[in-house]
Design a protein around this motif. Structure first.
Motif, mmCIF file in Angstrom:
data_model
loop_
_atom_site.group_PDB
_atom_site.id
_atom_site.type_symbol
_atom_site.label_atom_id
_atom_site.label_comp_id
_atom_site.label_asym_id
_atom_site.label_seq_id
_atom_site.Cartn_x
_atom_site.Cartn_y
_atom_site.Cartn_z
ATOM 1 N N ARG A 54 0.844 -1.196 0.000
ATOM 2 C CA ARG A 54 0.000 0.000 0.000
ATOM 3 C C ARG A 54 0.871 1.235 0.000
ATOM 4 O O ARG A 54 1.994 1.229 0.470
ATOM 5 N N GLY A 55 0.296 2.308 -0.507
ATOM 6 C CA GLY A 55 0.979 3.591 -0.467
ATOM 7 C C GLY A 55 1.801 3.854 -1.708
ATOM 8 O O GLY A 55 1.694 3.162 -2.726
ATOM 9 N N ALA A 56 2.617 4.880 -1.605
ATOM 10 C CA ALA A 56 3.455 5.294 -2.731
ATOM 11 C C ALA A 56 4.520 4.237 -3.010
ATOM 12 O O ALA A 56 4.895 3.479 -2.125
ATOM 13 N N PRO A 57 5.011 4.187 -4.240
ATOM 14 C CA PRO A 57 6.077 3.224 -4.532
ATOM 15 C C PRO A 57 7.353 3.589 -3.786
ATOM 16 O O PRO A 57 7.688 4.769 -3.624
ATOM 17 N N ARG A 58 8.035 2.561 -3.297
ATOM 18 C CA ARG A 58 9.283 2.734 -2.552
ATOM 19 C C ARG A 58 10.284 1.703 -3.042
ATOM 20 O O ARG A 58 10.579 0.733 -2.367
ATOM 21 N N LEU A 59 10.806 1.929 -4.245
ATOM 22 C CA LEU A 59 11.765 1.009 -4.841
ATOM 23 C C LEU A 59 13.147 1.647 -4.800
ATOM 24 O O LEU A 59 13.376 2.706 -5.376
ATOM 25 N N VAL A 60 14.067 0.993 -4.097
ATOM 26 C CA VAL A 60 15.438 1.496 -3.955
ATOM 27 C C VAL A 60 16.336 0.636 -4.836
ATOM 28 O O VAL A 60 16.505 -0.553 -4.582
ATOM 29 N N ASP A 61 16.875 1.240 -5.891
ATOM 30 C CA ASP A 61 17.851 0.565 -6.747
ATOM 31 C C ASP A 61 19.234 0.824 -6.174
ATOM 32 O O ASP A 61 19.649 1.979 -6.035
ATOM 33 N N ILE A 62 19.936 -0.248 -5.848
ATOM 34 C CA ILE A 62 21.265 -0.115 -5.261
ATOM 35 C C ILE A 62 22.283 -0.386 -6.360
ATOM 36 O O ILE A 62 22.341 -1.475 -6.917
ATOM 37 N N ARG A 63 23.060 0.640 -6.670
ATOM 38 C CA ARG A 63 24.073 0.549 -7.719
ATOM 39 C C ARG A 63 25.451 0.628 -7.075
ATOM 40 O O ARG A 63 25.574 1.052 -5.927
ATOM 41 N N PRO A 64 26.491 0.269 -7.816
ATOM 42 C CA PRO A 64 27.837 0.357 -7.226
ATOM 43 C C PRO A 64 28.244 1.775 -6.847
ATOM 44 O O PRO A 64 28.953 1.988 -5.867
ATOM 45 N N ALA A 89 3.488 4.449 7.613
ATOM 46 C CA ALA A 89 3.926 3.951 8.915
ATOM 47 C C ALA A 89 5.349 3.405 8.751
ATOM 48 O O ALA A 89 5.727 2.973 7.659
ATOM 49 N N PRO A 90 6.143 3.407 9.809
ATOM 50 C CA PRO A 90 7.512 2.899 9.675
ATOM 51 C C PRO A 90 7.586 1.424 9.296
ATOM 52 O O PRO A 90 8.614 0.963 8.820
ATOM 53 N N THR A 91 6.479 0.696 9.477
ATOM 54 C CA THR A 91 6.492 -0.733 9.147
ATOM 55 C C THR A 91 6.120 -1.001 7.693
ATOM 56 O O THR A 91 6.055 -2.162 7.292
ATOM 57 N N ASP A 92 5.861 0.029 6.902
ATOM 58 C CA ASP A 92 5.586 -0.175 5.478
ATOM 59 C C ASP A 92 6.835 -0.727 4.796
ATOM 60 O O ASP A 92 7.960 -0.343 5.118
ATOM 61 N N ALA A 93 6.605 -1.609 3.839
ATOM 62 C CA ALA A 93 7.718 -2.289 3.183
ATOM 63 C C ALA A 93 8.444 -1.367 2.206
ATOM 64 O O ALA A 93 7.829 -0.592 1.479
ATOM 65 N N ILE A 94 9.764 -1.459 2.214
ATOM 66 C CA ILE A 94 10.617 -0.774 1.252
ATOM 67 C C ILE A 94 11.311 -1.858 0.438
ATOM 68 O O ILE A 94 11.913 -2.774 0.996
#
Length: 126
Positions: A54-64, A89-94
């Motif tokens: 739920r909520g806004a997208p939270r996709l973190v691409d980790i690059r070198p 909420a702080p428990t929302d998935a990232i």
């Protein structure tokens, strides 16, 4: 005429078998020993997180060379501040996704930084 009994020299025992056994034991214990302590990260894979996203997208691409949040490149230190307005909420998935060339230690460092900033629910995507 009586002759004296022939004197036989005592043979010294060979140490070769004992040395072989010692080296075999040494090799066995070296291979069976644990030289480091493994650390387990509680990161579920995408699809195992359970529940609905739920909520806004939270996709973190980790690059070198850096990270990108939802496609926007940023410094590692600014990631936690940029994620904060996207979670209800702080428990929302990232969702963390390692990109080409990013090693596992880099992913672990970003995950630990987010967990230290108060975002404990992280999902690892391929």
């Amino acid at each position: 005429m009586r002759f004296a009994p022939e004197v036989t020299k005592r043979r010294r025992p060979s140490l070769t078998p004992m040395i072989d056994v010692v080296f075999l034991l040494l090799v066995f214990f070296m291979l069976a020993a644990r030289f480091g302590v493994d650390q387990v990260l509680p990161l579920p894979l995408a699809g195992e997180a359970g529940g609905e996203y739920r909520g806004a997208p939270r996709l973190v691409d980790i690059r070198p060379e850096g990270v990108a949040l939802n496609g926007v490149a940023m410094a590692d230190g600014a990631l936690a501040e940029a994620v904060a307005p996207l979670v209800a909420a702080p428990t929302d998935a990232i969702v963390l996704r390692g990109r080409d060339g990013a090693d596992v230690q880099r992913i672990v460092d970003i995950a630990e930084a987010l967990a230290a900033a108060g975002f404990p629910t992280l999902v690892l995507a391929e």
